[in-house]
Design a protein around this motif. Sequence first.
Motif, PDB file in Angstrom:
ATOM      1  N   LEU A 143      -5.557   2.394   0.910  1.00  0.00           N
ATOM      2  CA  LEU A 143      -4.810   3.275   0.083  1.00  0.00           C
ATOM      3  C   LEU A 143      -5.326   4.740   0.250  1.00  0.00           C
ATOM      4  O   LEU A 143      -4.438   5.637   0.324  1.00  0.00           O
ATOM      5  CB  LEU A 143      -5.234   2.861  -1.507  1.00  0.00           C
ATOM      6  CG  LEU A 143      -4.324   2.231  -2.066  1.00  0.00           C
ATOM      7  CD1 LEU A 143      -4.835   1.883  -3.318  1.00  0.00           C
ATOM      8  CD2 LEU A 143      -2.924   2.889  -2.464  1.00  0.00           C
TER       9      LEU A 143
ATOM     10  N   ILE B 276       0.929  -1.216   0.081  1.00  0.00           N
ATOM     11  CA  ILE B 276      -0.049  -0.060  -0.208  1.00  0.00           C
ATOM     12  C   ILE B 276       1.029   1.196   0.124  1.00  0.00           C
ATOM     13  O   ILE B 276       0.627   2.158  -0.736  1.00  0.00           O
ATOM     14  CB  ILE B 276      -0.806  -0.123   1.248  1.00  0.00           C
ATOM     15  CG1 ILE B 276      -2.050  -1.177   1.022  1.00  0.00           C
ATOM     16  CG2 ILE B 276      -1.727   1.338   1.619  1.00  0.00           C
ATOM     17  CD1 ILE B 276      -3.127  -1.024   0.107  1.00  0.00           C
ATOM     18  N   GLU B 277       2.037   1.138   0.638  1.00  0.00           N
ATOM     19  CA  GLU B 277       2.703   2.488   0.952  1.00  0.00           C
ATOM     20  C   GLU B 277       3.306   2.587  -0.362  1.00  0.00           C
ATOM     21  O   GLU B 277       3.472   3.860  -1.001  1.00  0.00           O
ATOM     22  CB  GLU B 277       4.029   1.903   1.874  1.00  0.00           C
ATOM     23  CG  GLU B 277       5.103   3.063   1.969  1.00  0.00           C
ATOM     24  CD  GLU B 277       4.733   4.199   2.689  1.00  0.00           C
ATOM     25  OE1 GLU B 277       4.079   3.931   3.687  1.00  0.00           O
ATOM     26  OE2 GLU B 277       5.174   5.403   2.123  1.00  0.00           O
ATOM     27  N   LEU B 278       3.780   1.632  -1.210  1.00  0.00           N
ATOM     28  CA  LEU B 278       4.419   1.662  -2.540  1.00  0.00           C
ATOM     29  C   LEU B 278       3.539   2.271  -3.651  1.00  0.00           C
ATOM     30  O   LEU B 278       3.795   3.307  -4.459  1.00  0.00           O
ATOM     31  CB  LEU B 278       5.085   0.384  -2.927  1.00  0.00           C
ATOM     32  CG  LEU B 278       5.449   0.355  -4.631  1.00  0.00           C
ATOM     33  CD1 LEU B 278       6.700   1.038  -4.554  1.00  0.00           C
ATOM     34  CD2 LEU B 278       5.958  -1.135  -4.912  1.00  0.00           C
ATOM     35  N   VAL B 279       2.328   1.656  -3.473  1.00  0.00           N
ATOM     36  CA  VAL B 279       1.298   2.191  -4.333  1.00  0.00           C
ATOM     37  C   VAL B 279       0.879   3.421  -4.072  1.00  0.00           C
ATOM     38  O   VAL B 279       0.724   4.532  -5.185  1.00  0.00           O
ATOM     39  CB  VAL B 279      -0.091   1.108  -4.426  1.00  0.00           C
ATOM     40  CG1 VAL B 279      -1.222   1.744  -5.265  1.00  0.00           C
ATOM     41  CG2 VAL B 279       0.310  -0.075  -4.852  1.00  0.00           C
ATOM     42  N   ALA B 280       0.778   3.833  -3.162  1.00  0.00           N
ATOM     43  CA  ALA B 280       0.350   5.309  -2.569  1.00  0.00           C
ATOM     44  C   ALA B 280       1.477   6.385  -3.154  1.00  0.00           C
ATOM     45  O   ALA B 280       1.000   7.361  -3.579  1.00  0.00           O
ATOM     46  CB  ALA B 280      -0.223   5.425  -1.105  1.00  0.00           C
TER      47      ALA B 280
ATOM     48  N   LYS C  93       3.834   5.728  -5.200  1.00  0.00           N
ATOM     49  CA  LYS C  93       3.837   5.993  -6.883  1.00  0.00           C
ATOM     50  C   LYS C  93       2.742   6.766  -7.236  1.00  0.00           C
ATOM     51  O   LYS C  93       3.226   7.592  -8.187  1.00  0.00           O
ATOM     52  CB  LYS C  93       3.930   4.460  -7.214  1.00  0.00           C
ATOM     53  CG  LYS C  93       5.209   3.832  -7.508  1.00  0.00           C
ATOM     54  CD  LYS C  93       6.005   4.580  -8.322  1.00  0.00           C
ATOM     55  CE  LYS C  93       7.173   3.447  -9.036  1.00  0.00           C
ATOM     56  NZ  LYS C  93       7.839   4.393  -9.889  1.00  0.00           N
ATOM     57  N   PHE C  94       1.594   6.522  -6.997  1.00  0.00           N
ATOM     58  CA  PHE C  94       0.577   7.468  -7.579  1.00  0.00           C
ATOM     59  C   PHE C  94       0.807   8.669  -7.351  1.00  0.00           C
ATOM     60  O   PHE C  94       0.534   9.761  -8.185  1.00  0.00           O
ATOM     61  CB  PHE C  94      -0.907   7.032  -7.088  1.00  0.00           C
ATOM     62  CG  PHE C  94      -1.261   5.716  -7.562  1.00  0.00           C
ATOM     63  CD1 PHE C  94      -0.879   5.176  -8.933  1.00  0.00           C
ATOM     64  CD2 PHE C  94      -2.240   4.599  -7.161  1.00  0.00           C
ATOM     65  CE1 PHE C  94      -1.297   4.339  -9.712  1.00  0.00           C
ATOM     66  CE2 PHE C  94      -2.773   3.805  -7.798  1.00  0.00           C
ATOM     67  CZ  PHE C  94      -2.350   3.316  -8.936  1.00  0.00           C
ATOM     68  N   THR C  95       1.334   9.349  -5.958  1.00  0.00           N
ATOM     69  CA  THR C  95       1.555  10.433  -5.621  1.00  0.00           C
ATOM     70  C   THR C  95       2.478  11.136  -6.413  1.00  0.00           C
ATOM     71  O   THR C  95       2.050  12.104  -6.829  1.00  0.00           O
ATOM     72  CB  THR C  95       1.689  10.465  -3.963  1.00  0.00           C
ATOM     73  OG1 THR C  95       0.634   9.735  -3.389  1.00  0.00           O
ATOM     74  CG2 THR C  95       1.542  12.050  -3.626  1.00  0.00           C
TER      75      THR C  95
ATOM     76  N   PHE D  85       3.998   2.524 -14.267  1.00  0.00           N
ATOM     77  CA  PHE D  85       3.288   1.791 -13.013  1.00  0.00           C
ATOM     78  C   PHE D  85       2.312   1.247 -13.303  1.00  0.00           C
ATOM     79  O   PHE D  85       1.116   1.759 -13.748  1.00  0.00           O
ATOM     80  CB  PHE D  85       3.447   2.875 -11.697  1.00  0.00           C
ATOM     81  CG  PHE D  85       3.053   2.126 -10.470  1.00  0.00           C
ATOM     82  CD1 PHE D  85       4.023   1.262 -10.007  1.00  0.00           C
ATOM     83  CD2 PHE D  85       2.123   2.433  -9.676  1.00  0.00           C
ATOM     84  CE1 PHE D  85       4.076   0.719  -8.879  1.00  0.00           C
ATOM     85  CE2 PHE D  85       1.949   1.999  -8.515  1.00  0.00           C
ATOM     86  CZ  PHE D  85       3.008   1.014  -8.152  1.00  0.00           C
TER      87      PHE D  85
END
Lengths: 351, 527
Positions: free
Chosen positions: B331, A297-301, A303-305, B270
Amino acid sequence: MQITINGKSLEAKKGQNVLQVAIANGIYIPHLCYHEKVGAAGKCRACVVEIEGMRGLQTSCSVPVREDMVVETKADTVLQAQRLVVDLMLSSGKHDCLSCEQSGHCELQDAAYYLGIERPTCQYGDINREVDETSEFIKIDRNKCISCGRCVAACNNTVVNQVLDFGYRGHDTEIVFNTDKKMAESTCVQCGECSQICPVGAIIDKHAIGLGRLWELDKVETVCPYCGVGCKLNLHIDRKSNKIVKVSGVEGSPTNDGMLCVKGRYGFDFVGHEDRLTTPLIKEDGQFREASWEEAIELVASKFTSIRDEYGADTIMALASAKVTNEENYTFQKLIRTGIGTNNIDHCARL
Amino acid sequence: MTNDIKGLKDSDVALIIGSDTSEAHPVISARIKQAIIEGRTKLIVIDPKEIKMADYAEIYACQRPGTDVAVINGMMHLILKNGWEDKEFIKERVEPETFEALKSEVEKFTPEYVEKISGIPAAQLIDIAELFGKAKVAGLYYAMGITQHTTGVDNVRSTANLQMLCGNMGVSGGGVNPLRGQSNVQGACDLGGLPVVYTGYQKVGVDAVQEKMEKFWNAKLNNKPGYPMTVAFDKAFDGEMKAFYIMGENPMISDPDLHHAEAALNNLDFLVVEDIFMTETAKLADVVLPATTYAEKTGTFTNTERRVQILNEALCGPGESKHDWEIHQMLANKMGLNWNYKCAEEIFNEIAAVTPSYAGMSYARLGNQGLHWPCPTEDHPGTPVLHVGKFAKGLGTMFAVPFKDPAEMPDEEYPTYLTTGRILQHFHTGTMSRKSEGLNRLAGPHVMISVEDAERIGVGNSEDVKVTTRRGTITTKAFVTKRIPNGTAYVPFHFWEAPANILTNNALDPIAKIPEYKVCACKLEKA
């Protein structure tokens, strides 16, 4: 209108038959060919009752109610006749409850129990009918068939697949597929309506054999995951193994009235499949490795940010799903619109 | 569907066009067949394949793929010529100028002209128009055979034209009834899983809507409509799109022109995939998040007749898998939002609070029967049949729809029509159904070809055939049948071993952006 059954005055509607009024009021009359979905056949004779003013015993499934009709379901003559019918059915097949899949929700067993029949009084010696296990999902054991005709009616008039019929005559009468083909070679589409409506253990869901009696399983009503019809189905769950054992259609559902297709009824292996994803995965150097939720979750958040901050929110696209719930599509688009800040959300409605 | 499933039995005539109903929607096909054998309904089937439902039809007509507009215009031409239209309905409920425009457009669609385009014999079209036009109530049922064309919107408008012309809207057994192909495709649309609308089709970019949603979510919102998925893939291919977040979809099987789709996904910075299996798409991802199946969750699906029904959790998901909404919440909170949903029902209540068509619904009211939207208030019984007495927009609009050819037509090099679709035993990209050994044994990849084509290329049943289009080639088994006409081939799209979408054309409908899966040109060869 009012009718009287066993001395009790009951409400009845024009067009109903005596058996329907009895069932609606919780009065049990053995019945093996009648089913609300396929209607009365008047074949099995197990539902005979006494009706005042009518000569002899009457099959309650085929007599329409009349104002002030008086019905007796427990008179000695009635029970004796019912007992004879059920006894002969038990005698003319291999109804071995001990290992029968249907035991516990077998309507012949219920009738025998109600009538106090422990053993059939006679036994045909020459019964050795064919067991057809050729098809993928359904087992046919004609030794247990009581020729009630429910499956034939359901196949022809309910799902209208027109595969099943009665073949041969008299003592040799049996259900046949098309022109007496093996089930697997017939035009059967494996919808399983016949298995759902069979009152005995003659038509059985093959993959559920030996996995538990129905009474041992929890029943949970839900909605089929496949096409958009929204068939209501019951999942029969073995709590010990956390597995689906069997699926049945919900009778009376306004969408499917108990009917299902081969996928909805038998295509549930994916739920308990060994290839299910069980942990988040992160790709490193072209290979996936397991990760904790926290890390993923840390990685996805992040990256998106960072992509949003560098290139703008509209360079991120989200695909919602026609296979998840309304609630989950709602939270998904809310996340994309409020968390990322784009309306780039779509799903495969077109595909 | 504008109408409900139960009301199918009230159709005096049912027209199935562009739906292989017994394969893709078996239980609806059972209901239609019931009505037929009970003598209530007469069936017309128009389809390039002689589908099983054709066996139950009064009339079966085989049109060339992609000629539906011409066929329906031709029906309307004959209905108007013979005075079978519903004059009262048209007078009271249709914008008069649009009716006039339609009338002049269909003028030239004589049965002879339609025969030239569609291959349906003129005399047969006359029979179809008469049976349909004279029916008291006629229902029209379609699926992706109508929509998956570069003229998808034109086709849908044609079906609506026909039903308004015959006064079949707002009555039980009538209506325009797209049979939706996935368990919650209706709900995904209803709940704002589209780039141009919030929940309940409230339009993005409209000031009042933006204001309402910003207040309700307490967030600043983007007022620019987003990209449809098909366009986003092109933009990813071009490098303009940087990240994709894909939930419970498998575009690596379902997208048109898969080579292009793969290149697009590989071009991203990504890719996140949230799913239940390592799908063909998940394999390309940077992060994969494990989710739960229908049997493991509580929530609601909205079916093809707009009935919202409850799913009840029956099992625990395996390992550390989580419900999709739980993943979204984690998320959201990581990205600085403050979500605190405890269960699906709480989310549903929020949906009802912000979505006018779901406003009167709650889990308690849905019970075990569900409710049809629109259901605007807590005492509203739901709406099984839309457009009774009045269209939501007031007067109905008819569209003069000219006929256009599909984007790619057979030619010398690729002489055969290729069309794609579903079969009974499998579902969509196969993520669920292909996990069943039983279903796999019942049906595998194949190409349906005519007896004539089989003889021409010299293959028999179950022999390998090479199917080639301008996009790619697959090799698969021949299913030789009289149910498909000479010059047309059909490939089901469920199978990764022989993916139909290697072959399909990603030409899009200009409005709906739907790809033309139902028509392209191919060449068949013995493999």
